[in-house]
Design a protein around this motif. Structure first.
Motif, PDB file in Angstrom:
ATOM      1  N   ASP A 116      -1.927 -11.514   3.608  1.00  0.00           N
ATOM      2  CA  ASP A 116      -3.314 -11.723   4.014  1.00  0.00           C
ATOM      3  C   ASP A 116      -4.284 -11.432   2.875  1.00  0.00           C
ATOM      4  OD1 ASP A 116      -2.411 -12.325   6.548  1.00  0.00           O
ATOM      5  OD2 ASP A 116      -2.671 -10.275   7.300  1.00  0.00           O
ATOM      6  N   VAL A 117      -3.901 -10.539   1.979  1.00  0.00           N
ATOM      7  CA  VAL A 117      -4.766 -10.115   0.883  1.00  0.00           C
ATOM      8  C   VAL A 117      -4.565 -10.973  -0.371  1.00  0.00           C
ATOM      9  CG1 VAL A 117      -5.379  -8.121  -0.558  1.00  0.00           C
ATOM     10  CG2 VAL A 117      -4.688  -7.771   1.800  1.00  0.00           C
ATOM     11  N   ALA A 118      -3.397 -11.571  -0.513  1.00  0.00           N
ATOM     12  CA  ALA A 118      -3.019 -12.293  -1.734  1.00  0.00           C
ATOM     13  C   ALA A 118      -4.043 -13.339  -2.193  1.00  0.00           C
ATOM     14  CB  ALA A 118      -1.650 -12.935  -1.562  1.00  0.00           C
ATOM     15  N   PRO A 119      -4.612 -14.171  -1.304  1.00  0.00           N
ATOM     16  CA  PRO A 119      -5.571 -15.179  -1.779  1.00  0.00           C
ATOM     17  C   PRO A 119      -6.788 -14.587  -2.485  1.00  0.00           C
ATOM     18  CG  PRO A 119      -4.831 -15.716   0.426  1.00  0.00           C
ATOM     19  CD  PRO A 119      -4.307 -14.349   0.118  1.00  0.00           C
ATOM     20  N   HIS A 120      -7.176 -13.383  -2.135  1.00  0.00           N
ATOM     21  CA  HIS A 120      -8.323 -12.740  -2.778  1.00  0.00           C
ATOM     22  C   HIS A 120      -8.023 -12.367  -4.230  1.00  0.00           C
ATOM     23  CE1 HIS A 120     -10.445 -12.645   1.010  1.00  0.00           C
ATOM     24  NE2 HIS A 120      -9.389 -12.096   1.579  1.00  0.00           N
TER      25      HIS A 120
ATOM     26  N   LYS B 112      -1.276  -9.438 -11.483  1.00  0.00           N
ATOM     27  CA  LYS B 112      -2.115  -9.576 -10.289  1.00  0.00           C
ATOM     28  C   LYS B 112      -1.459  -8.908  -9.086  1.00  0.00           C
ATOM     29  CE  LYS B 112      -4.283 -13.943 -11.593  1.00  0.00           C
ATOM     30  NZ  LYS B 112      -4.345 -15.383 -11.275  1.00  0.00           N
ATOM     31  N   ILE B 113      -0.156  -9.059  -8.965  1.00  0.00           N
ATOM     32  CA  ILE B 113       0.542  -8.452  -7.829  1.00  0.00           C
ATOM     33  C   ILE B 113       0.521  -6.937  -7.929  1.00  0.00           C
ATOM     34  CG2 ILE B 113       2.848  -8.146  -6.807  1.00  0.00           C
ATOM     35  CD1 ILE B 113       3.179 -11.151  -7.023  1.00  0.00           C
ATOM     36  N   LYS B 114       0.659  -6.425  -9.130  1.00  0.00           N
ATOM     37  CA  LYS B 114       0.595  -4.965  -9.314  1.00  0.00           C
ATOM     38  C   LYS B 114      -0.779  -4.441  -8.903  1.00  0.00           C
ATOM     39  CE  LYS B 114       1.484  -1.388 -12.725  1.00  0.00           C
ATOM     40  NZ  LYS B 114       1.900  -1.096 -14.094  1.00  0.00           N
ATOM     41  N   LEU B 115      -1.842  -5.129  -9.333  1.00  0.00           N
ATOM     42  CA  LEU B 115      -3.194  -4.728  -8.937  1.00  0.00           C
ATOM     43  C   LEU B 115      -3.356  -4.781  -7.421  1.00  0.00           C
ATOM     44  CD1 LEU B 115      -5.520  -6.507 -11.531  1.00  0.00           C
ATOM     45  CD2 LEU B 115      -4.978  -4.076 -11.382  1.00  0.00           C
ATOM     46  N   MET B 116      -2.861  -5.859  -6.825  1.00  0.00           N
ATOM     47  CA  MET B 116      -2.972  -6.027  -5.387  1.00  0.00           C
ATOM     48  C   MET B 116      -2.231  -4.908  -4.659  1.00  0.00           C
ATOM     49  SD  MET B 116      -1.783  -9.180  -2.978  1.00  0.00           S
ATOM     50  CE  MET B 116      -0.072  -8.841  -3.288  1.00  0.00           C
ATOM     51  N   GLN B 117      -1.031  -4.582  -5.117  1.00  0.00           N
ATOM     52  CA  GLN B 117      -0.253  -3.525  -4.467  1.00  0.00           C
ATOM     53  C   GLN B 117      -0.968  -2.182  -4.535  1.00  0.00           C
ATOM     54  OE1 GLN B 117       3.426  -4.049  -6.637  1.00  0.00           O
ATOM     55  NE2 GLN B 117       4.377  -5.146  -4.944  1.00  0.00           N
ATOM     56  N   GLN B 118      -1.570  -1.894  -5.682  1.00  0.00           N
ATOM     57  CA  GLN B 118      -2.309  -0.636  -5.810  1.00  0.00           C
ATOM     58  C   GLN B 118      -3.491  -0.599  -4.850  1.00  0.00           C
ATOM     59  OE1 GLN B 118      -3.289  -0.702  -9.977  1.00  0.00           O
ATOM     60  NE2 GLN B 118      -1.328   0.193 -10.591  1.00  0.00           N
ATOM     61  N   ASP B 119      -4.230  -1.698  -4.770  1.00  0.00           N
ATOM     62  CA  ASP B 119      -5.383  -1.756  -3.869  1.00  0.00           C
ATOM     63  C   ASP B 119      -4.960  -1.673  -2.407  1.00  0.00           C
ATOM     64  OD1 ASP B 119      -6.991  -1.932  -6.073  1.00  0.00           O
ATOM     65  OD2 ASP B 119      -7.401  -4.085  -5.882  1.00  0.00           O
ATOM     66  N   VAL B 120      -3.877  -2.351  -2.054  1.00  0.00           N
ATOM     67  CA  VAL B 120      -3.384  -2.323  -0.679  1.00  0.00           C
ATOM     68  C   VAL B 120      -2.969  -0.901  -0.300  1.00  0.00           C
ATOM     69  CG1 VAL B 120      -1.470  -3.067   0.799  1.00  0.00           C
ATOM     70  CG2 VAL B 120      -2.767  -4.753  -0.488  1.00  0.00           C
ATOM     71  N   GLU B 121      -2.303  -0.198  -1.211  1.00  0.00           N
ATOM     72  CA  GLU B 121      -1.905   1.188  -0.926  1.00  0.00           C
ATOM     73  C   GLU B 121      -3.124   2.065  -0.675  1.00  0.00           C
ATOM     74  OE1 GLU B 121       0.608   2.601  -4.081  1.00  0.00           O
ATOM     75  OE2 GLU B 121       2.136   1.086  -3.670  1.00  0.00           O
ATOM     76  N   MET B 122      -4.175   1.895  -1.491  1.00  0.00           N
ATOM     77  CA  MET B 122      -5.394   2.692  -1.295  1.00  0.00           C
ATOM     78  C   MET B 122      -6.057   2.349   0.033  1.00  0.00           C
ATOM     79  SD  MET B 122      -7.080   3.092  -5.140  1.00  0.00           S
ATOM     80  CE  MET B 122      -8.156   1.735  -4.857  1.00  0.00           C
ATOM     81  N   MET B 123      -6.094   1.071   0.388  1.00  0.00           N
ATOM     82  CA  MET B 123      -6.701   0.663   1.658  1.00  0.00           C
ATOM     83  C   MET B 123      -5.901   1.201   2.839  1.00  0.00           C
ATOM     84  SD  MET B 123      -8.234  -3.186   1.038  1.00  0.00           S
ATOM     85  CE  MET B 123      -6.682  -3.970   0.721  1.00  0.00           C
TER      86      MET B 123
END
Length: 167
Positions: free
Chosen positions: A124-128, A101-112
């Motif tokens: 701030d994004v982790a709960p999602h 989940k953290i890997k997915l989140m990191q990838q999405d955060v980088e794109m954003m």
């Protein structure tokens, strides 16, 4: 690899012959360790990964069947690789689901961040992603102190900021 050594080991089970085979295949272990190291296991000591790989190599030598018709390096590659991964799993107490989940989140955060042009705070994004603050701290290698727990518990349960005066 020198198959005569392997045939000799199969016949005699001599430790010195086994050690010679292991020494001859250390470059294979280092090659696999580089691949594992570059896959995101850079937080581990390179020499520890090599040691884990050598254990796998020893197992491969001891269990290799010369009648299979399979190259030893092909057989040993799998044993070495999974020996390293198994040892890493033993020392890593963060569940794989949390790491995923953290890997997915990191990838999405980088794109954003690229598309929006500013830095995004992962807490701030982790709960999602179904992650708690504690998950983030554990993965980063830090730990919560006893005074941090009530603060993060309140934040995770939707309680707003409070001003308390202690006497």
């Amino acid at each position: 690899m020198n198959m005569e050594l392997m045939y000799e080991y199969v016949k005699t089970k001599d430790i010195e012959v086994r050690n010679k085979i292991v020494e001859d295949n250390i470059p294979l272990v280092k090659y696999i360790v580089k691949r594992v190291y570059n896959k995101g296991f850079g937080e581990y000591e390179y020499n520890d990964l090599v040691n884990y790989g050598v254990f796998g190599l020893i197992k491969a030598v001891e269990k290799y069947d010369v009648t299979m018709g399979l190259k030893f390096s092909t057989y040993a590659y799998q044993k070495i690789y999974y020996s390293i991964i198994d040892e890493l799993r033993k020392v890593d107490w963060v569940p794989r689901s949390v790491r995923y989940k953290i890997k997915l989140m990191q990838q999405d955060v980088e794109m954003m961040e690229v598309s929006l042009g500013y830095t995004i705070n992962m807490t701030d994004v982790a709960p999602h992603y179904g992650l708690t603050y504690r998950d983030l701290f554990v993965v980063e290698g830090t730990h919560l102190t006893s005074t941090d727990l009530p603060i993060y518990y309140a934040a995770e349960n939707g309680e707003g900021p409070h001003d308390y005066v202690f006497r």
